[in-house]
Design an enzyme around this catalytic site. Structure first.
Site, short mmCIF file in Angstrom:
data_model
loop_
_atom_site.label_atom_id
_atom_site.label_comp_id
_atom_site.label_asym_id
_atom_site.label_seq_id
_atom_site.Cartn_x
_atom_site.Cartn_y
_atom_site.Cartn_z
N CYS A 20 28.67 53.44 49.54
CA CYS A 20 28.27 53.30 50.94
C CYS A 20 28.48 54.62 51.69
O CYS A 20 28.42 55.69 51.08
CB CYS A 20 29.01 52.14 51.60
SG CYS A 20 28.27 51.62 53.17
N ASP B 140 36.19 48.03 55.87
CA ASP B 140 35.83 47.40 57.14
C ASP B 140 36.99 46.57 57.66
O ASP B 140 37.21 46.46 58.86
CB ASP B 140 34.58 46.54 56.98
CG ASP B 140 33.36 47.44 56.88
OD1 ASP B 140 33.05 47.89 55.76
OD2 ASP B 140 32.75 47.72 57.93
C1 RUB Z 1 29.84 50.49 56.18
C2 RUB Z 1 30.94 50.39 55.19
C3 RUB Z 1 31.96 51.50 55.19
C4 RUB Z 1 33.13 51.09 56.12
C5 RUB Z 1 34.09 52.25 56.35
O1 RUB Z 1 29.02 49.33 56.22
O2 RUB Z 1 31.08 49.43 54.46
O3 RUB Z 1 32.46 51.72 53.92
O4 RUB Z 1 32.63 50.65 57.36
O5 RUB Z 1 33.41 53.28 57.02
P1 RUB Z 1 27.77 49.30 57.22
P2 RUB Z 1 34.18 54.31 57.98
O6 RUB Z 1 26.86 50.41 56.87
O7 RUB Z 1 27.16 47.93 56.97
O8 RUB Z 1 28.32 49.40 58.63
O9 RUB Z 1 35.21 54.99 57.12
O10 RUB Z 1 33.09 55.25 58.44
O11 RUB Z 1 34.79 53.53 59.10
#
Ligand code: RUB
Length: 322
Positions: free
Chosen positions: A134, A203
């Site tokens: 991701c 998340d």
């Molecule tokens: C984003 C996702 C990321 C976490 C952490 O999912 O799963 O791994 O949110 O990200 P989506 P960060 O694209 O559905 O929002 O470290 O940037 O908070």
């Protein structure tokens, strides 16, 4: 109660819902920004009405996406002291308090990313092959820092279907000068033998140390576990969920079928069902360590982190005034 909300607030909420603003950290900062805007746009001087208004905005923002706990945590960080304060005398005073909390949250979030980069990059060795999934700014901050420190690393990023957030990671890290290879999600088991460490974002981290992250994360963790490859999670502590202390389940977002198949295809096959969960849960036993701004913690210490952040109130109505 129906209320008119400032256009700027509605726009941020729409951007979160439609994922123009995405990623748990960015969503949290956007919510803090939206609260500031709501505060600035309020024109009355009735403190009770202002309380109802802020409660309404808080609830409206929290409903935009269900899974990342960073969103309600950011909102409660901003609004709780206001709802708890018994000695506020004017809207002006309340306004100042809320604006200060919102900017304090944003600063905390930005500083946390730097600390995570510092702590996480200590785990990265020269010559490491790192796999990520991701798009996580916490993970990107670690990789950028490791590159800046002169470590010669290779990064493998999954495509992350169906929305291809892996492309965002690829673009981001190419800009940082990374040696990056984009791979199909389904190739992990054949590629894992080349990988030294997996690092993903989060998340939500539950009280028992499980990590909720983009769908497919738990499959990567399982494969890493099978091969005894280290599996790290990089996350700010405001992604730890006080709601889970008393067993409240994390809601896994289900997204539109059209992310998986085109409307035309769906129209042609009306009996076809589509399932599109956006996140999954990785058990703590598959996680080597959680890299946070307060240190590298074993997943089993998640409850201690929650106590550190929320004290004995962890789990009791984290958002006041709703
Ligand atoms: C984003 C996702 C990321 C976490 C952490 O999912 O799963 O791994 O949110 O990200 P989506 P960060 O694209 O559905 O929002 O470290 O940037 O908070």
């Amino acid at each position: 109660m129906e209320r008119a909300l400032p256009e700027e607030v509605v726009e941020i909420a729409r951007d979160i819902k439609d994922m123009r603003i995405r990623g748990a950290g960015r969503i949290a900062r956007a919510a803090a920004r939206a609260l500031s805007m709501a505060v600035e746009k309020y024109s009355g001087d009735d403190l009770e009405d202002f309380r109802r208004y802020i409660g309404f905005v808080a609830e409206y923002l929290v409903k935009t996406r269900p899974t990342a706990v960073s969103l309600p945590n950011a909102v409660s960080f901003v609004v709780n002291p206001f709802f708890k304060a018994r000695d506020l005398k004017s809207v002006q005073e309340a306004r100042r308090m809320l604006l200060e909390r919102a900017s304090a949250f944003i600063k905390y979030s930005e500083d946390a990313l730097e600390r995570i980069a510092e702590i996480g990059s200590r785990l990265v060795q020269d010559g490491d092959n790192i796999l990520t999934h991701c798009n996580s700014e916490a993970v990107a901050s670690i990789i950028r820092r490791a590159i800046r420190e002169g470590k010669n690393i290779k990064v493998f990023a999954t495509e992350t279907r169906p929305l291809y957030q892996g492309h965002i990671t690829a673009r981001m890290l190419l800009d940082a000068g990374a040696d990056i290879t984009l791979i199909p999600d389904s190739s992990i088991r054949s590629i894992i033998r080349r990988i030294d460490k997996v690092i993903v974002g989060a998340d939500t981290v539950t009280a028992n140390g499980a990590v909720v992250n983009k769908i497919g994360t738990s499959l990567i963790a399982l494969i890493a576990h099978e091969r005894r490859t280290d599996f790290y999670v990089a996350t700010e502590t405001y992604k730890f969920s006080p709601y889970t202390v008393w067993g409240e389940p994390v809601v896994i977002e289900e997204r539109a079928p059209t992310e998986v198949a085109s409307q035309e295809f769906l129209d042609k096959h009306p009996k076809l069902k589509i399932l599109n969960p956006s996140f999954d849960v990785t058990p703590s036993s598959y996680i080597t360590g959680i890299i946070t701004e307060i240190g590298l913690i074993p997943p089993n210490a998640a409850l201690l982190v929650l106590e550190e952040v929320y004290g004995r109130e962890a789990g009791h109505e984290p958002i006041q005034g709703l």
